[in-house]
Every structure is written in C-alpha cells, then in structure tokens.
Design an enzyme around this catalytic site. Structure first.
Site, PDB file in Angstrom:
ATOM      1  N   PRO A  10       0.554  -1.054  -0.128  1.00  0.00           N
ATOM      2  CA  PRO A  10       0.053  -0.080  -0.080  1.00  0.00           C
ATOM      3  C   PRO A  10       0.740   1.272  -0.096  1.00  0.00           C
ATOM      4  O   PRO A  10       1.979   1.411   0.718  1.00  0.00           O
ATOM      5  CB  PRO A  10      -1.015  -0.236   1.396  1.00  0.00           C
ATOM      6  CG  PRO A  10       0.086  -1.342   1.946  1.00  0.00           C
ATOM      7  CD  PRO A  10       0.536  -1.958   1.211  1.00  0.00           C
ATOM      8  N   ASN A  11       0.401   2.254  -1.068  1.00  0.00           N
ATOM      9  CA  ASN A  11       0.993   3.503  -0.813  1.00  0.00           C
ATOM     10  C   ASN A  11       2.370   3.662  -1.596  1.00  0.00           C
ATOM     11  O   ASN A  11       2.735   4.791  -1.798  1.00  0.00           O
ATOM     12  CB  ASN A  11       0.802   4.192   0.492  1.00  0.00           C
ATOM     13  CG  ASN A  11      -0.368   4.517   1.007  1.00  0.00           C
ATOM     14  OD1 ASN A  11      -1.318   5.089   0.359  1.00  0.00           O
ATOM     15  ND2 ASN A  11      -0.583   4.282   2.286  1.00  0.00           N
ATOM     16  N   ARG A  18       5.605  12.393  -3.048  1.00  0.00           N
ATOM     17  CA  ARG A  18       5.312  12.827  -1.843  1.00  0.00           C
ATOM     18  C   ARG A  18       6.552  12.436  -0.742  1.00  0.00           C
ATOM     19  O   ARG A  18       6.984  11.335  -0.927  1.00  0.00           O
ATOM     20  CB  ARG A  18       4.055  12.698  -1.076  1.00  0.00           C
ATOM     21  CG  ARG A  18       3.096  13.520  -1.868  1.00  0.00           C
ATOM     22  CD  ARG A  18       1.573  13.142  -1.535  1.00  0.00           C
ATOM     23  NE  ARG A  18       0.559  12.597  -2.421  1.00  0.00           N
ATOM     24  CZ  ARG A  18      -0.371  12.048  -2.092  1.00  0.00           C
ATOM     25  NH1 ARG A  18      -0.559  11.522  -1.027  1.00  0.00           N
ATOM     26  NH2 ARG A  18      -1.041  11.777  -3.004  1.00  0.00           N
ATOM     27  N   TYR A  23      11.169   9.261   1.449  1.00  0.00           N
ATOM     28  CA  TYR A  23      11.343   7.978   0.483  1.00  0.00           C
ATOM     29  C   TYR A  23      12.082   8.228  -0.853  1.00  0.00           C
ATOM     30  O   TYR A  23      12.119   7.385  -1.595  1.00  0.00           O
ATOM     31  CB  TYR A  23      10.063   7.734   0.009  1.00  0.00           C
ATOM     32  CG  TYR A  23       9.163   7.254   1.354  1.00  0.00           C
ATOM     33  CD1 TYR A  23       9.558   6.068   2.065  1.00  0.00           C
ATOM     34  CD2 TYR A  23       8.142   7.862   1.844  1.00  0.00           C
ATOM     35  CE1 TYR A  23       8.680   5.643   3.102  1.00  0.00           C
ATOM     36  CE2 TYR A  23       7.175   7.574   2.969  1.00  0.00           C
ATOM     37  CZ  TYR A  23       7.644   6.399   3.593  1.00  0.00           C
ATOM     38  OH  TYR A  23       7.100   5.925   4.557  1.00  0.00           O
ATOM     39  N   ASN A  79       8.100  -5.386  -0.558  1.00  0.00           N
ATOM     40  CA  ASN A  79       8.031  -4.177   0.332  1.00  0.00           C
ATOM     41  C   ASN A  79       6.519  -4.444   0.911  1.00  0.00           C
ATOM     42  O   ASN A  79       5.592  -3.729  -0.130  1.00  0.00           O
ATOM     43  CB  ASN A  79       8.520  -2.863  -0.072  1.00  0.00           C
ATOM     44  CG  ASN A  79       8.418  -1.821   0.641  1.00  0.00           C
ATOM     45  OD1 ASN A  79       7.716  -1.760   1.677  1.00  0.00           O
ATOM     46  ND2 ASN A  79       9.001  -0.620   0.299  1.00  0.00           N
ATOM     47  N   ALA A  82       2.824  -0.416   4.935  1.00  0.00           N
ATOM     48  CA  ALA A  82       2.371  -0.309   6.239  1.00  0.00           C
ATOM     49  C   ALA A  82       1.693  -1.761   6.727  1.00  0.00           C
ATOM     50  O   ALA A  82       1.585  -1.992   7.788  1.00  0.00           O
ATOM     51  CB  ALA A  82       1.477   0.813   6.227  1.00  0.00           C
ATOM     52  N   GLU A 104      12.475  -9.420   2.524  1.00  0.00           N
ATOM     53  CA  GLU A 104      11.897  -8.184   2.915  1.00  0.00           C
ATOM     54  C   GLU A 104      12.497  -6.786   2.613  1.00  0.00           C
ATOM     55  O   GLU A 104      13.796  -6.907   2.886  1.00  0.00           O
ATOM     56  CB  GLU A 104      11.670  -8.353   4.582  1.00  0.00           C
ATOM     57  CG  GLU A 104      10.929  -7.133   4.954  1.00  0.00           C
ATOM     58  CD  GLU A 104      10.553  -7.121   6.586  1.00  0.00           C
ATOM     59  OE1 GLU A 104      10.936  -8.189   6.975  1.00  0.00           O
ATOM     60  OE2 GLU A 104      10.006  -6.257   6.873  1.00  0.00           O
ATOM     61  N   HIS A 106      12.632  -2.492   2.702  1.00  0.00           N
ATOM     62  CA  HIS A 106      12.261  -1.199   3.032  1.00  0.00           C
ATOM     63  C   HIS A 106      13.047  -0.040   2.752  1.00  0.00           C
ATOM     64  O   HIS A 106      14.265  -0.196   2.813  1.00  0.00           O
ATOM     65  CB  HIS A 106      11.843  -1.021   4.454  1.00  0.00           C
ATOM     66  CG  HIS A 106      10.884  -2.262   5.025  1.00  0.00           C
ATOM     67  ND1 HIS A 106       9.629  -1.948   4.768  1.00  0.00           N
ATOM     68  CD2 HIS A 106      11.044  -3.133   5.579  1.00  0.00           C
ATOM     69  CE1 HIS A 106       8.847  -2.970   5.529  1.00  0.00           C
ATOM     70  NE2 HIS A 106       9.845  -3.642   5.769  1.00  0.00           N
ATOM     71  N   ARG A 113      12.620   5.198  13.029  1.00  0.00           N
ATOM     72  CA  ARG A 113      11.463   5.888  12.790  1.00  0.00           C
ATOM     73  C   ARG A 113      10.264   5.550  14.146  1.00  0.00           C
ATOM     74  O   ARG A 113      10.793   5.079  15.041  1.00  0.00           O
ATOM     75  CB  ARG A 113      10.567   5.536  11.721  1.00  0.00           C
ATOM     76  CG  ARG A 113      11.713   6.031  10.327  1.00  0.00           C
ATOM     77  CD  ARG A 113      10.747   5.654   8.965  1.00  0.00           C
ATOM     78  NE  ARG A 113       9.754   6.417   8.740  1.00  0.00           N
ATOM     79  CZ  ARG A 113       8.792   6.465   7.766  1.00  0.00           C
ATOM     80  NH1 ARG A 113       9.122   5.429   6.921  1.00  0.00           N
ATOM     81  NH2 ARG A 113       7.719   7.163   7.609  1.00  0.00           N
TER      82      ARG A 113
HETATM   83  O1  CA2 Z   1      10.314   2.367   4.013  1.00  0.00           O
HETATM   84  C1  CA2 Z   1       9.695   1.774   3.531  1.00  0.00           C
HETATM   85  O2  CA2 Z   1       9.697   1.060   2.415  1.00  0.00           O
HETATM   86  C2  CA2 Z   1       7.946   1.558   4.023  1.00  0.00           C
HETATM   87  O3  CA2 Z   1       7.566   0.003   3.831  1.00  0.00           O
HETATM   88  C3  CA2 Z   1       7.322   2.516   3.299  1.00  0.00           C
HETATM   89  C4  CA2 Z   1       5.729   2.487   3.950  1.00  0.00           C
HETATM   90  C5  CA2 Z   1       5.827   2.746   5.643  1.00  0.00           C
HETATM   91  O4  CA2 Z   1       4.154   2.480   5.830  1.00  0.00           O
HETATM   92  C6  CA2 Z   1       6.653   1.583   6.273  1.00  0.00           C
HETATM   93  O5  CA2 Z   1       6.584   1.731   7.467  1.00  0.00           O
HETATM   94  C7  CA2 Z   1       7.781   1.728   5.591  1.00  0.00           C
HETATM   95  C8  CA2 Z   1       5.087   3.616   3.127  1.00  0.00           C
HETATM   96  C9  CA2 Z   1       4.820   3.632   1.639  1.00  0.00           C
HETATM   97  C10 CA2 Z   1       5.071   4.820   1.045  1.00  0.00           C
HETATM   98  O6  CA2 Z   1       4.156   5.745   1.373  1.00  0.00           O
HETATM   99  C11 CA2 Z   1       4.139   6.895   0.923  1.00  0.00           C
HETATM  100  C12 CA2 Z   1       3.327   8.048   1.148  1.00  0.00           C
HETATM  101  C13 CA2 Z   1       3.355   9.200   0.563  1.00  0.00           C
HETATM  102  C14 CA2 Z   1       4.411   9.615  -0.118  1.00  0.00           C
HETATM  103  C15 CA2 Z   1       5.147   8.464  -0.670  1.00  0.00           C
HETATM  104  C16 CA2 Z   1       5.081   7.023  -0.268  1.00  0.00           C
END
Ligand code: CA2
Length: 151
Positions: A10-11, A18, A23, A79, A82, A104, A106, A113
């Site tokens: 997701p995301n 963003r 990221y 990956n 969340a 896995e 990330h 964090r």
């Molecule tokens: O660091 C990572 O790769 C994560 O898997 C990214 C997830 C986060 O929930 C994990 O804790 C760590 C978030 C996905 C990306 O979300 C975004 C949100 C807004 C803008 C860009 C990416």
C-alpha cells in the site's frame, strides 16, 4: 527463464511524489524499470506488481508459491508497506507457500522511525531483510536473492 517477483504494498504507488525526505524522488515506475533491467542482467525475468489491497498481495504470493514449486520462479522481493506492521495474513501466507524465498525490503530505516514501524510480521518468515538504503535496496535485495538462491 526463471521469474522473480518484485512486490509492493500500500501507498508505494506514491513513491517519488510526496515525502521526498523520507522516500526520495524516484517513482515506483523508475524502481520497477531498474529492477527489470537488473533482473535481465542477472538472467531472470522480473515481474513487478503493486497493490493497495492486502488480498491481491496474498493472491500474488500464492501464485509465486506455485511457480516456485514448479521450478519456474526463484523468489520474491517484497516491500509490504504499512501492512508490514499489521498483517498476520501476509505472515501466514509467506509461511504457507512453503519454500518461496521472500526478501523483505524497506526504503526507509523503519527502526529509526516511530515505534509502531519497529514491529514486522514479515521478518520472521523472510529469507533476508534489506532496510534503509533507499530505492537501491530493491537492487541489493534482488542481487542477494540471486547470489544465495540461484541453482
Ligand atoms: O520504508 C518503507 O519502504 C516502508 O515500507 C514504506 C511504507 C511505510 O508504511 C513503512 O513503514 C516503511 C509507506 C509506503 C509509502 O508511502 C508513501 C506515502 C506518501 C508518499 C510516498 C510514499
């Protein structure tokens, strides 16, 4: 040619658009192109799949579990976004596909964090973990998969 799955949860479709401080500025399409290219150089066909739906991720892992058993897949770089921190279903699925190596991955260092990101349901069933190297981590994970699992 054996297949490798690069799976994003997701995301991660928002990557590069963003929160660049967390990221980076590379988009998911860029990451997927990098992985396909790297896979080709290593002699594998990389399939990339992203979903915001937990069930779609489960279905894809199960599909690769079958391909792995048939000798048609090497493993998966995952990956889970969340869902990493919440999903017993993904934990059970990886355990259940019996043998498919899942690395896995990330982008950010989740341990530097918020505390809720320190728990991973994927880590105990992963073949290995790559954390905190930005999007380069996907390539590190692909390389590690091939170095440790190629037959
Ligand atoms: O660091 C990572 O790769 C994560 O898997 C990214 C997830 C986060 O929930 C994990 O804790 C760590 C978030 C996905 C990306 O979300 C975004 C949100 C807004 C803008 C860009 C990416």
């Amino acid at each position: 040619m054996k297949k490798i799955l690069v799976l994003n949860g997701p995301n991660l479709n928002l990557l590069g658009t963003r929160e660049p401080e967390q990221y980076g500025r590379t988009t998911l399409a860029d990451v997927e192109a990098m992985c396909r290219e790297a896979g080709e150089r290593l002699g594998y066909e990389v399939e990339c799949f992203q979903s915001n739906w937990e069930g779609a991720l489960l279905d894809k892992i199960q599909e690769y579990g079958r391909l792995y058993k048939e000798g048609k897949a090497l493993g998966c770089v995952f990956n889970a976004g969340a869902f990493t921190h919440t999903s017993v279903a993904l934990h059970d699925c990886i355990k259940g596909v019996d043998g498919l190596p899942v690395i896995e991955c990330h982008v950010s260092n989740v341990h530097a964090r918020e505390e809720f990101r320190h728990k991973s349901w994927i880590s105990p069933v992963a073949a290995g973990i790559v954390i905190g190297f930005g999007v380069q981590g996907y390539l590190v994970a692909l390389d590690a998969l091939v170095r440790t699992r190629a037959t």
